[in-house]
Scaffold this active site. Sequence first.
Site, PDB file in Angstrom:
ATOM      1  N   SER A 194       9.842   5.571  10.533  1.00 18.06           N
ATOM      2  CA  SER A 194       9.226   5.048  11.809  1.00 18.06           C
ATOM      3  C   SER A 194       9.466   3.636  12.221  1.00 18.06           C
ATOM      4  O   SER A 194       9.233   2.775  11.308  1.00 18.06           O
ATOM      5  CB  SER A 194       7.347   5.251  11.541  1.00 18.06           C
ATOM      6  OG  SER A 194       6.687   4.704  12.820  1.00 18.06           O
ATOM      7  N   SER A 252       7.672   3.848  17.738  1.00 21.03           N
ATOM      8  CA  SER A 252       6.266   3.727  18.067  1.00 21.03           C
ATOM      9  C   SER A 252       6.452   3.108  19.481  1.00 21.03           C
ATOM     10  O   SER A 252       6.827   2.068  19.615  1.00 21.03           O
ATOM     11  CB  SER A 252       5.755   2.499  17.082  1.00 21.03           C
ATOM     12  OG  SER A 252       5.481   2.930  15.881  1.00 21.03           O
ATOM     13  N   LEU A 253       6.155   3.937  20.479  1.00 25.12           N
ATOM     14  CA  LEU A 253       6.425   3.745  21.762  1.00 25.12           C
ATOM     15  C   LEU A 253       5.041   3.150  22.449  1.00 25.12           C
ATOM     16  O   LEU A 253       5.063   2.006  22.662  1.00 25.12           O
ATOM     17  CB  LEU A 253       6.831   5.125  22.557  1.00 25.12           C
ATOM     18  CG  LEU A 253       7.262   4.594  23.723  1.00 25.12           C
ATOM     19  CD1 LEU A 253       8.540   3.861  23.777  1.00 25.12           C
ATOM     20  CD2 LEU A 253       7.561   6.000  24.629  1.00 25.12           C
ATOM     21  N   HIS A 254       4.098   3.855  22.487  1.00 24.11           N
ATOM     22  CA  HIS A 254       2.618   3.400  22.916  1.00 24.11           C
ATOM     23  C   HIS A 254       2.252   3.096  24.477  1.00 24.11           C
ATOM     24  O   HIS A 254       1.352   3.252  25.001  1.00 24.11           O
ATOM     25  CB  HIS A 254       2.139   2.366  21.982  1.00 24.11           C
ATOM     26  CG  HIS A 254       2.450   2.610  20.432  1.00 24.11           C
ATOM     27  ND1 HIS A 254       1.652   3.734  19.988  1.00 24.11           N
ATOM     28  CD2 HIS A 254       2.936   1.934  19.630  1.00 24.11           C
ATOM     29  CE1 HIS A 254       2.021   3.416  18.540  1.00 24.11           C
ATOM     30  NE2 HIS A 254       2.818   2.325  18.422  1.00 24.11           N
ATOM     31  N   CYS A 257      -2.775   1.683   7.656  1.00 22.56           N
ATOM     32  CA  CYS A 257      -1.725   0.791   7.126  1.00 22.56           C
ATOM     33  C   CYS A 257      -2.456  -0.696   7.200  1.00 22.56           C
ATOM     34  O   CYS A 257      -2.941  -0.951   8.366  1.00 22.56           O
ATOM     35  CB  CYS A 257      -0.475   0.866   8.046  1.00 22.56           C
ATOM     36  SG  CYS A 257       0.416  -0.640   7.786  1.00 22.56           S
ATOM     37  N   GLU A 313       8.198  -3.063   8.665  1.00 26.07           N
ATOM     38  CA  GLU A 313       9.115  -2.284   9.393  1.00 26.07           C
ATOM     39  C   GLU A 313      10.229  -1.778   8.752  1.00 26.07           C
ATOM     40  O   GLU A 313      11.092  -2.743   8.440  1.00 26.07           O
ATOM     41  CB  GLU A 313       9.613  -3.311  10.912  1.00 26.07           C
ATOM     42  CG  GLU A 313      10.692  -3.089  11.560  1.00 26.07           C
ATOM     43  CD  GLU A 313      10.476  -1.792  12.262  1.00 26.07           C
ATOM     44  OE1 GLU A 313      11.454  -0.937  11.935  1.00 26.07           O
ATOM     45  OE2 GLU A 313       9.736  -1.374  13.083  1.00 26.07           O
ATOM     46  N   CYS A 315       2.597  -6.586  16.249  1.00 26.67           N
ATOM     47  CA  CYS A 315       1.963  -5.479  16.871  1.00 26.67           C
ATOM     48  C   CYS A 315       0.464  -5.957  16.871  1.00 26.67           C
ATOM     49  O   CYS A 315      -0.177  -5.856  15.826  1.00 26.67           O
ATOM     50  CB  CYS A 315       2.125  -4.197  16.515  1.00 26.67           C
ATOM     51  SG  CYS A 315       3.885  -3.533  16.417  1.00 26.67           S
ATOM     52  N   GLU A 328       1.042  -1.355  -0.067  1.00 23.21           N
ATOM     53  CA  GLU A 328       0.008  -0.025  -0.064  1.00 23.21           C
ATOM     54  C   GLU A 328       0.830   1.312   0.129  1.00 23.21           C
ATOM     55  O   GLU A 328       1.955   1.351   0.561  1.00 23.21           O
ATOM     56  CB  GLU A 328      -0.660  -0.104   1.164  1.00 23.21           C
ATOM     57  CG  GLU A 328      -1.846  -1.185   1.137  1.00 23.21           C
ATOM     58  CD  GLU A 328      -2.690  -1.204   2.430  1.00 23.21           C
ATOM     59  OE1 GLU A 328      -2.493  -0.398   3.424  1.00 23.21           O
ATOM     60  OE2 GLU A 328      -3.628  -2.107   2.730  1.00 23.21           O
ATOM     61  N   ASN A 330      -6.276   3.283  15.159  1.00 19.49           N
ATOM     62  CA  ASN A 330      -7.021   2.747  14.190  1.00 19.49           C
ATOM     63  C   ASN A 330      -7.908   1.582  14.365  1.00 19.49           C
ATOM     64  O   ASN A 330      -7.172   0.403  14.483  1.00 19.49           O
ATOM     65  CB  ASN A 330      -6.137   2.573  12.983  1.00 19.49           C
ATOM     66  CG  ASN A 330      -6.062   3.911  12.186  1.00 19.49           C
ATOM     67  OD1 ASN A 330      -6.701   4.730  12.119  1.00 19.49           O
ATOM     68  ND2 ASN A 330      -4.723   3.850  11.289  1.00 19.49           N
TER      69      ASN A 330
END
Length: 489
Positions: A283, A308-310, A435, A254, A188, A163, A391
């Site tokens: 990222s 990407s911590l989150h 994504c 990734e 993830c 994509e 998302n």
Amino acid sequence: PNVMKQSTVLAVSTVIAMMSCATRICRAFQGPQQLGSLFHRSLVVLRQSSTVSANKAAKAVPSSQLSSTTTSKLLNLSTVTKQDLEQFVVNLGHPKFRAQQIWQWIRVQGVTDLEQMTNVPKKLRQQLEEFSKPKALEIAFEMVSKDGTIKRAYKCHDGQVIESVLMPYQDGRYTACISSQAGCAQGCVFCATGQMGFSRQLTPDEIFEQVARFSAELNQQEHSQKKEQKNGEDNKSHGRSKRLSNIVFMGMGEPMANFRHVKTAIQRITNDLGIGARRITISTVGIVPNIRKLHEDSEMPPVRLAVSLHCANDEERSSLLPANQRYGGLKELMTCLKEYMDSTGRRITLEWALIEGQNDDEDTARELGNLVTTQYGLRRDMVHVNVIPLNPTGGFGGSPSGRQRVDKFCQTLEREFGMSCTPRVRRGIDIDAGCGQLKAKVMEKEKSGEQQDSIQQSSDLLDFIPQQSQRVPQVGVYEDDGEEDSRGE
């Protein structure tokens, strides 16, 4: 190729003529034994003629353009380097400056239609038609959001679907969000691509072509606008640049797990397309060894880094991002980010997907602030936090945080820790631009046996666009909107 076909036809015609003549001679003088010998020699001529034609086709295309991942031996005009184009043109018997003319059409004006290259000799255009192709990635599906965002699903040579997204902004910026892998191995749990699993690495050409295609289309639009302006035609978009300005590696895959190919593609993007490294953002989920390469590898352009911590503790982060444990947990990651910041002097973006009731309250914001400023001593003015309302995907039960909780999270970081924190710009929320979401639908339709004959068919588009009575999920693709994006390098 036509040259090979023509040579083969000529050789066959010669053989037939020779056989006819030989038959008459043998009947008159020597008999069938000599006829067999002559026929054998004719076949040798035919074989040699075919070999010459095949060698001509093989020698025309530079060896660096013959990828081991594809059976095609045609030069890809969307990804060809200037050096390979020059070699290609010279191999066909033309002066080297013709390559510069073709390069101007491809890279400056965004044209790959050979008929439009009016200053290129007809013979060379015919040879290009035989030995080249305008692109390698096939558009499997395309959708356009009401905000102008374009989402594409490309089909690769082996059937893998990836994509790409193009996002326009009112200030004139155009940002491309591109993929670096087919699928993803990081797992993830809230990510549509992560739920698909990993298929393979994308080649440097497959990565570069995603950017080059958007760049070429924008260049072509800008060139058309200039022609209209010259002709005195009214166009509201006059004076606004149509150039691709920013790239974010936030599509499928990734990037740091495909470091070598991503590096090569970025080198091509900066050199061939003229997009500065500081306008390119990678990222990563936190591939520590390769984050170090960003500042240790002298050949790697100085791109911007987003992580990407989150979550701000190992237990919660490992439950959402299994790669956390694989690369040493938060201690290794935060230490690596401190090294990166001290070595490069470049700002870091921390991405934080807000999941309602899980990581979106004020106490969690304080935990993040303490992790960054107190535990690991990162300069607060060198860290920018982008919060991303989740998302929703079919494989994860969480839901996005409401606006009030988003605001409180940001305000806590800004007020108590002096850290910059902003919600990301939401793009393409009406076309599943997040994504992996379009690929999932394309693959779902393929499995059910439905075929898309054309991306322009309205009946196909209606299958993807929610009906008015349905609730449109607030999902989309998000750009790293740090303040440097709107400035030059």
